[in-house]
Structure formats: structure tokens, C-alpha cells
Design an enzyme around this catalytic site. Structure first.
Site, PDB file in Angstrom:
ATOM      1  N   LYS A 144      40.135  41.001  35.565  1.00 38.10           N
ATOM      2  CA  LYS A 144      38.663  40.948  35.695  1.00 38.10           C
ATOM      3  C   LYS A 144      38.100  42.278  35.238  1.00 38.10           C
ATOM      4  CE  LYS A 144      35.226  40.606  39.503  1.00 38.10           C
ATOM      5  NZ  LYS A 144      35.103  40.317  40.974  1.00 38.10           N
ATOM      6  N   LYS A 180      38.286  37.102  33.805  1.00 38.33           N
ATOM      7  CA  LYS A 180      37.004  37.024  34.521  1.00 38.33           C
ATOM      8  C   LYS A 180      36.112  38.177  34.116  1.00 38.33           C
ATOM      9  CE  LYS A 180      34.866  37.063  39.146  1.00 38.33           C
ATOM     10  NZ  LYS A 180      35.128  37.007  40.630  1.00 38.33           N
ATOM     11  N   ASP A 216      40.053  39.330  45.023  1.00 36.16           N
ATOM     12  CA  ASP A 216      39.692  40.181  43.880  1.00 36.16           C
ATOM     13  C   ASP A 216      39.933  41.635  44.287  1.00 36.16           C
ATOM     14  OD1 ASP A 216      38.677  37.649  43.197  1.00 36.16           O
ATOM     15  OD2 ASP A 216      37.001  38.494  42.066  1.00 36.16           O
TER      16      ASP A 216
HETATM   17  O1  LIG Z   1      31.733  39.642  40.319  1.00 37.55           O
HETATM   18  C1  LIG Z   1      30.962  40.342  40.840  1.00 37.55           C
HETATM   19  C2  LIG Z   1      29.825  41.061  40.230  1.00 37.55           C
HETATM   20  O2  LIG Z   1      29.367  41.987  41.170  1.00 37.55           O
HETATM   21  C3  LIG Z   1      28.627  40.205  39.803  1.00 37.55           C
HETATM   22  O3  LIG Z   1      27.749  41.041  39.085  1.00 37.55           O
HETATM   23  P1  LIG Z   1      26.196  40.674  38.885  1.00 37.55           P
HETATM   24  O4  LIG Z   1      25.535  40.881  40.229  1.00 37.55           O
HETATM   25  O5  LIG Z   1      25.685  41.639  37.829  1.00 37.55           O
HETATM   26  O6  LIG Z   1      26.092  39.236  38.451  1.00 37.55           O
END
Ligand SMILES: O=C[C@H](O)COP(=O)(O)O
Length: 317
Positions: free
Chosen positions: A217, A253, A154
């Protein structure tokens, strides 16, 4: 889980696909706001969508205090995200999350913990979350994560290239990152909360797909504003446009702030309505989340037992 989507080999930079794009922001916002209520799901259908959210989840830990023990616990959760008795009651078996997402130095620990499964390990890279490092160091970080065994990378884009409309610079950088990924699939984090307009979100989406991103994403989860249904709608329409033009199916994503089962349903309604059923599979749809699984478990438990389980009953992520 084997990823059956062909790699996105990319195209040449085609600015004419997006440089005259104009977006009716109020209309997009109205459409996005209508999505959560567009499908009143019957009980058993809702349970199916909750299970689908689990299998499409990149179960994530991206904290400064991450440890190998925490990653091992996260991977155990990825292997068995929902209690077996609940799955048995629904006639489901073998459910895992779509992937685990960690920092590069945690990839080896994740690979060890997931040995014997085909759950991919995703690693952030390129100076996550800001991306403000010399390109050679960002590429080296991709190579490090790849060599540690990451199946997906990513990466974060350089927001300044978008804000300055320097599309060749953005494209060239993403091509180099795609090259550094080698066999690992690339997700391009657009950090949409930093991009100032929906037109810029659409333009960055097109450049990322033209450069060969396998997914686009929304966010790192560290911006002031992360995933919203509005920017997600714009990105999904860009994905559809790219697919119509090239036949290449790029994944989507949303990440950052998806915390509840209602969020998981709303984003799946978006995917179904804008891109169709084929985009409700882990090969083309992932939810980046660090705490969503807890509420999915609660709602699934309620569906099966008719009551909300006490927190200690659920091994929350
Ligand atoms: O994909 C990665 C993100 O940092 C996830 O965010 P979150 O901690 O708000 O679920």
C-alpha cells in the site's frame, strides 16, 4: 465478499532481486502521466469501471475524532454505497465496498455494523501513521486488532530501515508482523512519500512481499505526498516481478488523495495495463479512500439520469 486470493506465505530475504535496481525516473514519470488518457472509455464502460472502483474500495475513516456512530454510518454506506434505484437502472445488485478501514478501537463497532455481510474490516496498526513505537507494542496492537475481529491489518513499515538500506531489519520486522496477524491478511504501508527515491520504493516493495505482505500500500494518507501514479507504477512493476519469480500474486492499494472518479479510472487503467485484468478485483486491488465515494456516486448518477444529482440526494460517505 470472500477473498479468494491465497495467502502470501513469503520467501527468504532475497536482496539480489532488488539491490542493483535502477529506475529511469523521467521515463516512469512520462509513462505515469500518460495513463489517464490511455483508454477513452465509452459511457457504459466508464460506468462499469466506476462500479468496479466502488467494489474495490476500502471505505476509510482514520480521524482523531472518529466515533462509533461515525463508523456505524460508514458501514451502512459500505453495505449500500450506491442508491438502489441507480443500480437497478444499470441491472446491478448486491454492490458493496471492498472493505471498511478503521482504527483498532473501532473494529468491534465496525464488525457489529457489518454483521450479516461478508465485507471485511481492515484495521490500521503498528503505531499508525508514523510507526515509531517499540516493536513489542506494535505487535501487541496487531494482536489487539486481530482479536477485535479485524480481517485485514494495514501495518506501517519503519521508514528508517529503508533510508538506511537495512533490509534484514525491515524483513525481520515484517515477518514478525505477519506472524502477529495470524489469520488476518496483511497490507504493508510503505509510506512512499517518506522514502526519498523510486529505487527505495521498489526495494521496500520487494522486501514487504518477500516477508509475506498480502498487499503493498502506498501511503497512510498522512504523509506530505501520498499516492501518486508514478510510485504506483513502480510498485506494480515490483509486484509483477515478484509474481514472475514466485507465482505469488500480491495485491496493490493506493491510498491518500484519491478523491475523484477520474482518479479511480486512472489507477484502474494502471492496474489493467501493468498487471492485467486479474488485478482489478478486490482480492488484489483496493483503493484506500475516505471521500472518493461521493464523486463516484455523482458520476454514476449522471450516467444513469443524465444530470448531476443535488448533494442532498446522494448519501455521501
Ligand atoms: O487509506 C487511508 C487513507 O488515509 C485515505 O486517504 P484519504 O482520506 O485522502 O482518502
Amino acid at each position: 465478499m470472500t477473498d479468494d486470493a491465497p495467502r502470501n506465505s513469503g520467501t527468504e530475504l532475497q536482496t539480489d532481486w532488488f539491490d542493483t535496481i535502477r529506475i529511469n525516473t523521467p521515463a516512469v514519470e512520462r509513462r505515469a502521466a500518460s495513463l489517464p488518457s490511455r483508454r477513452s472509455l465509452k459511457k457504459e464502460w466508464q460506468a462499469a469501471w466506476l462500479l468496479n472502483a466502488v467494489r474495490c474500495m476500502d471505505l476509510t475513516t482514520l480521524s482523531g475524532d472518529d466515533t462509533e456512530d461515525r463508523v456505524a454510518r460508514l458501514c451502512a454506506k459500505a453495505r449500500q454505497p450506491i442508491a438502489p434505484d441507480l443500480l437497478d437502472a444499470m441491472g446491478v445488485s448486491g454492490l458493496t465496498t471492498g472493505a471498511v478501514c478503521v482504527y483498532p478501537t473501532m473494529v468491534a463497532a465496525a464488525k457489529r455494523a457489518l454483521r450479516g455481510t461478508d465485507i471485511p474490516v481492515a484495521s490500521v496498526a503498528t503505531g499508525f501513521p508514523a510507526g515509531l513505537m517499540p516493536l513489542n507494542l506494535r505487535l501487541a496492537e496487531i494482536e489487539y486488532a486481530r482479536d477485535q475481529g479485524a480481517d485485514e491489518i494495514d501495518i506501517v513499515i519503519t521508514r528508517a530501515h529503508v533510508l538506511q538500506a537495512d533490509w534484514p531489519a525491515l524483513y525481520d520486522e515484517l515477518r514478525a508482523m505477519r506472524q502477529a496477524c495470524g489469520p488476518a491478511r496483511m497490507k504493508a504501508i510503505l509510506a512512499t512519500g517518506d522514502l526519498k527515491s523510486l529505487e527505495n520504493v521498489a526495494r521496500a516493495s520487494h522486501v514487504a512481499m518477500q516477508a509475506g505482505a498480502d498487499w503493498i500500500k502506498t501511503s497512510t494518507g498522512k504523509e506530505g505526498v501520498n499516492a501518486t501514479l508514478t510510485v504506483s507504477l513502480v510498485m506494480c512493476r515490483a509486484i509483477r516481478d515478484h509474481h514472475d519469480r514466485t507465482g505469488i500474486a500480491v495485491g496493490f492499494k493506493p491510498a491518500g488523495g484519491l478523491k475523484t472518479a477520474k482518479d479511480a479510472i486512472a489507477w484502474q487503467v494502471l492496474m489493467r495495463e501493468e498487471l492485467g485484468r486479474d488485478w482489478l478485483r478486490p482480492a488484489r486491488f483496493r483503493i484506500g479512500a475516505s471521500s472518493l465515494l461521493g464523486d463516484l456516486e455523482r458520476q454514476i448518477s449522471h450516467h444513469v439520469t443524465g444530470r448531476y444529482a443535488a448533494a442532498h440526494r446522494l448519501t455521501m460517505a
